[in-house]
Motif scaffolding. Structure first.
Motif, PDB file in Angstrom:
ATOM      1  N   TRP A 160      -8.195   3.183  -7.783  1.00  0.00           N
ATOM      2  CA  TRP A 160      -7.331   2.020  -7.599  1.00  0.00           C
ATOM      3  C   TRP A 160      -5.905   2.442  -7.942  1.00  0.00           C
ATOM      4  N   ASP A 183     -12.348   3.293  -2.699  1.00  0.00           N
ATOM      5  CA  ASP A 183     -11.034   2.691  -2.951  1.00  0.00           C
ATOM      6  C   ASP A 183     -11.133   1.188  -3.147  1.00  0.00           C
ATOM      7  N   ASN A 184     -10.592   0.751  -4.282  1.00  0.00           N
ATOM      8  CA  ASN A 184     -10.618  -0.670  -4.658  1.00  0.00           C
ATOM      9  C   ASN A 184      -9.355  -1.387  -4.182  1.00  0.00           C
ATOM     10  N   ASN A 185      -9.092  -1.279  -2.866  1.00  0.00           N
ATOM     11  CA  ASN A 185      -7.951  -1.980  -2.256  1.00  0.00           C
ATOM     12  C   ASN A 185      -6.618  -1.540  -2.865  1.00  0.00           C
ATOM     13  N   SER A 186      -6.399  -0.237  -2.913  1.00  0.00           N
ATOM     14  CA  SER A 186      -5.137   0.303  -3.432  1.00  0.00           C
ATOM     15  C   SER A 186      -3.983  -0.044  -2.502  1.00  0.00           C
ATOM     16  N   ILE A 222      -5.392   5.926   0.688  1.00  0.00           N
ATOM     17  CA  ILE A 222      -6.297   6.175   1.800  1.00  0.00           C
ATOM     18  C   ILE A 222      -5.667   7.125   2.817  1.00  0.00           C
ATOM     19  N   ILE A 237     -14.781   8.542   2.521  1.00  0.00           N
ATOM     20  CA  ILE A 237     -14.048   7.410   1.951  1.00  0.00           C
ATOM     21  C   ILE A 237     -14.816   6.116   2.185  1.00  0.00           C
ATOM     22  N   THR A 266     -14.157   1.986   1.457  1.00  0.00           N
ATOM     23  CA  THR A 266     -13.079   1.076   1.080  1.00  0.00           C
ATOM     24  C   THR A 266     -13.614  -0.323   0.781  1.00  0.00           C
ATOM     25  N   HIS A 267     -12.997  -0.952  -0.215  1.00  0.00           N
ATOM     26  CA  HIS A 267     -13.257  -2.361  -0.517  1.00  0.00           C
ATOM     27  C   HIS A 267     -12.024  -3.174  -0.130  1.00  0.00           C
ATOM     28  N   LYS A 268     -12.230  -4.427   0.228  1.00  0.00           N
ATOM     29  CA  LYS A 268     -11.125  -5.277   0.671  1.00  0.00           C
ATOM     30  C   LYS A 268     -10.382  -5.926  -0.487  1.00  0.00           C
TER      31      LYS A 268
END
Length: 338
Positions: free
Chosen positions: A15, A41-44, A49, A61, A63-65
């Motif tokens: 993050w 990835d925690n919505n960086s 990314i 990779i 990804t979370h929103k």
């Protein structure tokens, strides 16, 4: 979940940690063999990314929103990874040569081992243990976590005094090796924790049903620490106090619950007032108060969770440390002196 099962997945939760990835990911790639590396990835919003895509095409990779925190962020990502072993790795860790084989070999040799950690050393002061896990974690009769090599804020120099592989109470989430089947058997991380102490809660639940949690110091890594939330963060204080109460209420045997909780509530109150002596203390003072109110409002949910944790053996009876007395009254600052 991926169709083909792999043996080892190294999973890094990120993050806004582009700088850590830039610094440490090349080292991880250089020293990691026979494992697939994932970054979750925690919505960086720091272009992590695009940086990964352009510079590390071999890294997968996920990804979370939104920022789901440590617990939910890992849970949702790990459901998509079909591996025998997960290695959860903080982005602010420098790994070393052959950091994986000693632990995988140990876990392969004993199917009762559910989790394991390497020796954690301080990246900035490499002769010393690092706060977040040192050489294996324990918990005292009042629920205070400590480690071989760290008692409260007192950090020991690593002189090889804790280089034996032993069964511990908890393994650090900064670099946590997990047998995936057992991880899911107990339901993964408790997502209500968001971040901090969720790994202790997980290890406690694993030990409750008879599995082992180990440290294998033949493997060692260097941890920066505080890479996401600084030690002065009032939010970090809030999470630590709240989650410790969550964990104790869920897992303590009934007899200890009625004994420990009144004492802990008083000690937490005293701790809140001690924060007022520090420059950043007022925010941390109110963080402790908020943590307690959050705990009270969460009691119905915690009662439900507690009913669903049925320990097959009372491992809490193995704990005979009173860390507060030993450290504050007897002035014991080393694990070996407890």
């Amino acid at each position: 979940m991926e169709a083909q099962k792999i043996k080892i997945a190294v999973v890094i939760l990120n993050w806004n940690g582009k700088n850590w990835l830039q610094q440490f990911l090349p080292v991880i790639l250089r020293h990691t063999k026979d494992a697939i590396i994932y970054v979750v990835d925690n919505n960086s919003n720091d272009d992590s990314i695009s940086f990964l895509s352009e510079n590390f095409p071999l890294v997968k990779i996920i990804t979370h929103k939104e920022n789901l925190g440590f617990a939910e962020g890992y849970n949702k990502a790990l459901k998509k990874i079909n591996a025998e072993y997960y290695i959860l790795l903080n982005s602010d860790i420098e790994v070393t040569n052959d950091w994986i084989p000693p632990i995988i070999n140990l876990m392969d040799s004993d199917k009762d081992i559910a989790a394991c950690q390497p020796k954690l050393l301080d990246y900035k002061n490499r002769k010393f243990f690092e706060y977040a896990g040192a050489s294996g974690g324990f918990i005292d009769v009042l629920g205070f976590p400590f480690c071989r090599g760290r008692v409260f804020e007192d950090i020991e120099e690593d002189k090889g005094q804790y280089d034996d592989a032993i069964d511990v109470f908890w393994a650090t989430g900064a670099c946590l090796f997990l047998r995936s089947t057992y991880f899911w058997k107990v339901g993964g991380f408790d997502e209500d924790f968001f971040a901090h102490q969720e790994e202790i809660d997980l290890c406690w639940r694993l030990k409750n049903i008879g599995y082992k949690v180990m440290v294998e110091p033949k493997s060692f890594v260097y941890h920066v620490g505080g890479g996401t939330l600084s030690t002065e963060s009032s939010y970090k204080t809030y999470l630590n106090f709240r989650n410790n109460l969550y964990m104790l209420f869920k897992n303590l045997p009934t007899f200890y619950l009625f004994f420990v909780f009144p004492i802990r509530l008083i000690l937490d109150g005293l701790a809140a007032f001690t924060f007022l002596k520090k420059p950043y203390g007022i925010n941390n003072f109110f963080a402790v108060i908020r943590a307690h109110f959050s705990f009270y409002f969460s009691l119905p949910n915690l009662i439900y969770k507690r009913k669903n944790i049925e320990p097959k053996k009372n491992i809490f009876r193995q704990i005979n440390y009173n860390l507060l007395f030993q450290n504050k009254i007897k002035k014991i600052k080393k694990f070996s002196d407890l």
